[in-house]
Enzyme design. Structure first.
Site, short mmCIF file in Angstrom:
data_model
loop_
_atom_site.label_atom_id
_atom_site.label_comp_id
_atom_site.label_asym_id
_atom_site.label_seq_id
_atom_site.Cartn_x
_atom_site.Cartn_y
_atom_site.Cartn_z
CB SER A 144 45.79 -22.28 -18.40
OG SER A 144 47.04 -22.46 -17.79
CG ASP A 227 45.55 -29.86 -15.16
OD1 ASP A 227 46.43 -29.29 -15.82
OD2 ASP A 227 44.33 -29.62 -15.29
CG HIS A 259 47.42 -27.45 -18.44
ND1 HIS A 259 46.86 -27.04 -17.25
CD2 HIS A 259 47.74 -26.31 -19.11
CE1 HIS A 259 46.88 -25.71 -17.19
NE2 HIS A 259 47.40 -25.24 -18.32
#
Length: 284
Positions: A144, A227, A259
């Site tokens: 991320s 995602d 995610h």
């Protein structure tokens, strides 16, 4: 409003509600890190600079007497939460293969700002190279916001640091590579980035043509099925832009994960991303 939605990863998981998934992620990674610390030879909170957040957790393989590859893990949390203290969950499969794992701490916002975070992560690598002569090749792994920071490391001009880390590869997981859209979302309330700051810290805008050493660096850009479309687009476009500049790039689109568990599962030996990472490292 549409951008807010796209850049809120917790809204896209089919597993858990948006209020519970982040807490669940924290619980999984923190518990995994505690287990890793209990079962591994470690040097915790090693300072690489004077700043409060400038510390590393180092997990050594069972026999660190010779040379060993190092995986440098850079945590996510939208540059404003999480820390190195929940970043050891992927350690056991790696140290059992003779790999050292380093979890990087950096000053998250609002204390840290974007320029400073990028600088800290670069300095942490320079410190590692100077401090540990047994390192045989470095792999970066970022999730991320950590994937963004790892990608910024790839664009570093190391002559300014007086060292040249031997970066053999990078595993960039569910990252953001163009910060401009972030300016228009809640994420920037804490980061307080100007357009100039966002531009100079966007990996997409600072891809250097691959010099021979970089061409030998294997970059894996991974993204989760669950995602958001924007995260998926950014991964695709960054991977393609790197490839166009002569870098060696693989794109991995992982089915059945979101995610958060796309990175949590690195604690599992059988997980495809763990195996890909081990294959990359074993090539050393």
């Amino acid at each position: 409003q549409a951008l807010e939605e796209q850049y809120s990863p917790s809204r896209w998981s089919p597993r858990l509600g948006r209020d519970t998934i982040i807490q669940a992620h924290l619980a999984v990674t923190a518990a995994g890190t505690q287990r890793a610390r209990a079962g591994t030879r470690t040097s915790l909170h090693v300072p690489y600079g004077d700043g409060e957040g400038e510390k590393l957790d180092i997990y050594f393989p069972a026999d660190p007497s010779g040379t060993f590859p190092v995986l440098v893990y850079i945590h996510g949390g939208y540059w404003q939460c999480l820390s190195k203290d929940e970043s050891g969950f992927a350690v056991p499969p790696l140290v059992s293969q003779g790999v050292a794992v380093v979890a990087v701490g950096y000053d998250t916002a609002p204390k840290g700002h974007m320029d400073a975070m990028v600088l800290q992560v670069r300095r942490s690598l320079a410190f590692l190279v100077e401090r540990y002569s047994g390192i045989r090749g470095i792999y970066l792994c970022g999730h991320s916001a950590g994937a963004h920071l790892a990608a910024m490391v790839l664009s570093t001009d190391w002559t300014e640091y007086g060292v040249a880390p031997d970066i053999k590869g990078a595993v960039l997981v569910s990252g953001v590579y163009d910060l401009e859209p972030i300016l228009h979302t809640y994420v920037n309330d804490v980061l307080n980035m100007s357009r100039e700051v966002a531009q100079r810290n966007s990996p997409m805008l600072c891809i250097s043509p691959a010099v021979p050493a970089a061409a030998a660096c294997e970059v894996l850009v991974a993204v989760a099925q669950h995602d958001s479309p924007e995260f998926r687009r950014q991964s695709q476009e960054y991977g393609q832009a790197l490839r166009a500049a002569g870098w060696s790039v693989s794109l991995l689109d992982l089915a059945g994960v979101d995610h958060f568990d796309i990175i949590e599962k690195l604690a599992e030996d059988s997980y495809v991303l763990t195996q890909v990472g081990e294959d990359l490292l074993s090539s050393l």
